[in-house]
Design an enzyme around this catalytic site. Structure first.
Site, short mmCIF file in Angstrom:
data_model
loop_
_atom_site.label_atom_id
_atom_site.label_comp_id
_atom_site.label_asym_id
_atom_site.label_seq_id
_atom_site.Cartn_x
_atom_site.Cartn_y
_atom_site.Cartn_z
N SER A 97 -35.78 -44.53 -22.85
CA SER A 97 -36.12 -44.17 -24.23
C SER A 97 -35.97 -42.67 -24.48
O SER A 97 -36.32 -42.19 -25.55
CB SER A 97 -37.53 -44.65 -24.57
OG SER A 97 -38.44 -44.05 -23.70
N HIS A 142 -44.00 -44.41 -16.45
CA HIS A 142 -43.53 -45.52 -17.29
C HIS A 142 -44.64 -46.57 -17.45
O HIS A 142 -44.43 -47.61 -18.06
CB HIS A 142 -42.33 -46.21 -16.64
CG HIS A 142 -41.04 -45.45 -16.72
ND1 HIS A 142 -40.67 -44.71 -17.81
CD2 HIS A 142 -40.01 -45.33 -15.83
CE1 HIS A 142 -39.47 -44.18 -17.59
NE2 HIS A 142 -39.06 -44.53 -16.39
N ARG A 159 -38.36 -45.54 -28.56
CA ARG A 159 -36.97 -45.57 -29.03
C ARG A 159 -36.69 -46.91 -29.67
O ARG A 159 -37.24 -47.94 -29.25
CB ARG A 159 -36.03 -45.34 -27.84
CG ARG A 159 -34.61 -45.11 -28.25
CD ARG A 159 -33.73 -44.73 -27.08
NE ARG A 159 -32.42 -44.33 -27.55
CZ ARG A 159 -31.37 -44.12 -26.77
NH1 ARG A 159 -31.50 -44.27 -25.46
NH2 ARG A 159 -30.22 -43.77 -27.28
P1 A3P Z 1 -28.01 -43.54 -23.98
O1 A3P Z 1 -27.79 -44.47 -22.83
O2 A3P Z 1 -28.20 -44.26 -25.27
O3 A3P Z 1 -26.98 -42.47 -24.08
P2 A3P Z 1 -34.15 -41.86 -19.99
O4 A3P Z 1 -34.11 -40.38 -19.92
O5 A3P Z 1 -35.48 -42.40 -20.44
O6 A3P Z 1 -33.62 -42.49 -18.76
O7 A3P Z 1 -33.20 -42.26 -21.20
C1 A3P Z 1 -31.82 -42.07 -21.10
C2 A3P Z 1 -31.25 -42.03 -22.51
O8 A3P Z 1 -31.54 -40.74 -23.09
C3 A3P Z 1 -29.75 -42.14 -22.49
O9 A3P Z 1 -29.40 -42.78 -23.72
C4 A3P Z 1 -29.34 -40.69 -22.43
O10 A3P Z 1 -28.02 -40.44 -22.81
C5 A3P Z 1 -30.34 -40.07 -23.39
N1 A3P Z 1 -30.52 -38.62 -23.17
C6 A3P Z 1 -30.58 -37.96 -22.00
N2 A3P Z 1 -30.74 -36.65 -22.18
C7 A3P Z 1 -30.78 -36.45 -23.52
C8 A3P Z 1 -30.91 -35.29 -24.34
N3 A3P Z 1 -31.03 -34.10 -23.79
N4 A3P Z 1 -30.91 -35.46 -25.67
C9 A3P Z 1 -30.79 -36.68 -26.23
N5 A3P Z 1 -30.66 -37.82 -25.50
C10 A3P Z 1 -30.66 -37.72 -24.16
#
Ligand code: A3P
Length: 329
Positions: free
Chosen positions: A72, A137, A159
């Protein structure tokens, strides 16, 4: 730690591991099965970590706990909060020294159940200066009692369900590819997700736990949305700083520091750092390539993957689960 302490710790982990092994389980995102405990799903090592944290984590009132469901935007929230809270210690415009140049945000703000309470360890966290930042989590209902008792602050990042699912599905198939197991078909993954079987799920119950907590204790729980942070990162960083009791001064507001934090933690900026292109982070379920935490980082990417029928199925589940709670996406 003495030899004796280590032996005791091993016994505690052994006890929880044996206990969790008796719970019913379902297939998970990787080769790790998801075990069901009190209606929640998590892999065996995560569930054991939750139990060990529950028994041993002593929250301080000054702690800040970041809570999210996987995918998220945890990495982003960790970076924003760490950069904000430590802005005096680490200048956000000094790339040569900022911890993000050398460490993925997951190493800067560790997960209780993935990084702190792992490998038979019950670490002593007393020496960490306040404010300590941890992530989890865990659903609100499974948080260590000391977290709610201490009144420490909790920041939750949510999200949009279809985007969260889509991100999880991609991540899952990346893990599966590494493990050389069958990829997960979208259709099957949607089924499991909507039936509540997802890591730390059911997804909607996780949201509602923190949503209800924020409505009951708004000064202790902040509920954020990925999509709103995308639209207004500056406003949300200010809100974050105020909430954790570390607001920007009028001079800071006039200067470029808030902008600097948002830039430093921006998707491209983090993704393009060498440590995130080639480094790895050790989590309890394995060593994860940092680049897997940066896929597209946009809102609404689900349209490129889900069929209208799959989208409808998730939307209907969202509608029925969130009805009457004034929480919408
Ligand atoms: P997507 O797979 O939709 O691109 P988590 O950090 O909870 O594992 O979530 C990963 C999601 O956050 C991924 O989404 C990733 O690309 C996005 N993400 C990671 N770093 C980010 C940032 N600095 N700004 C916005 N989204 C980010």
């Amino acid at each position: 730690e003495t030899e004796e302490g280590e032996e005791d710790h091993r016994k505690i982990y052994r006890y929880f591991t044996d206990l969790v092994s008796t719970f019913p389980c379902e297939p998970g995102v990787s080769s790790l099965l998801l075990y069901r405990y009190n209606g929640w799903y998590a892999s065996l090592p995560s569930m054991v970590g939750i139990m060990a944290a529950g028994r041993h984590f002593k929250a301080r009132p000054s702690d800040v706990l970041l809570a999210t469901l996987p995918k998220s935007g945890t990495t982003w929230l960790k970076s924003l909060l760490f950069a904000t809270v430590h802005r005096k210690l680490y200048a956000v415009d000094d790339d040569s020294r900022h911890p993000f140049t050398f460490h993925n945000p997951h190493e800067c703000v560790p997960f209780l159940e993935y990084q702190v309470y792992v490998d038979n360890r019950i670490p002593n966290l007393d020496a960490i200066p306040s404010p300590r930042l941890f992530a989890t989590h865990m659903p609100f209902q499974l948080l260590p009692k000391s977290v709610t008792d201490s009144g420490c602050r909790i920041v939750y990042l949510s999200r949009e369900p279809k985007d969260n699912f889509t991100s999880l599905w991609h991540f899952s198939n990346n893990l599966r590819e590494k493990e050389k197991i069958e990829p997960w078909s979208l259709g099957e993954a949607v089924d499991y997700f909507c039936n509540g079987v997802s890591p730390f799920g059911p997804y909607w119950d996780h949201l509602l736990g923190y949503w209800t907590a924020q409505s009951e204790q708004p000064e202790k729980v902040l509920f954020l949305k990925y999509e709103e942070m995308r639209k207004d990162p500056l406003g949300n960083v200010k809100k974050l700083a105020e909430f954790v009791g570390n607001p920007f001064t009028p001079e800071e507001e006039e200067g470029s520091i808030i902008d600097g934090i948002v830039k430093l933690c921006g998707f491209e900026s983090l993704r393009d750092l060498e440590v995130n292109k080639s480094g790895k982070t050790e989590l309890v379920f394995g060593s994860v390539e940092n680049k897997l935490f940066f896929r597209r980082g946009v809102a609404g990417d689900w349209v490129n993957h889900l069929t209208p029928e799959m989208a409808r199925r998730i939307d209907q589940t969202t509608e029925s689960k969130l009805r009457g709670h004034r929480l919408t996406f």
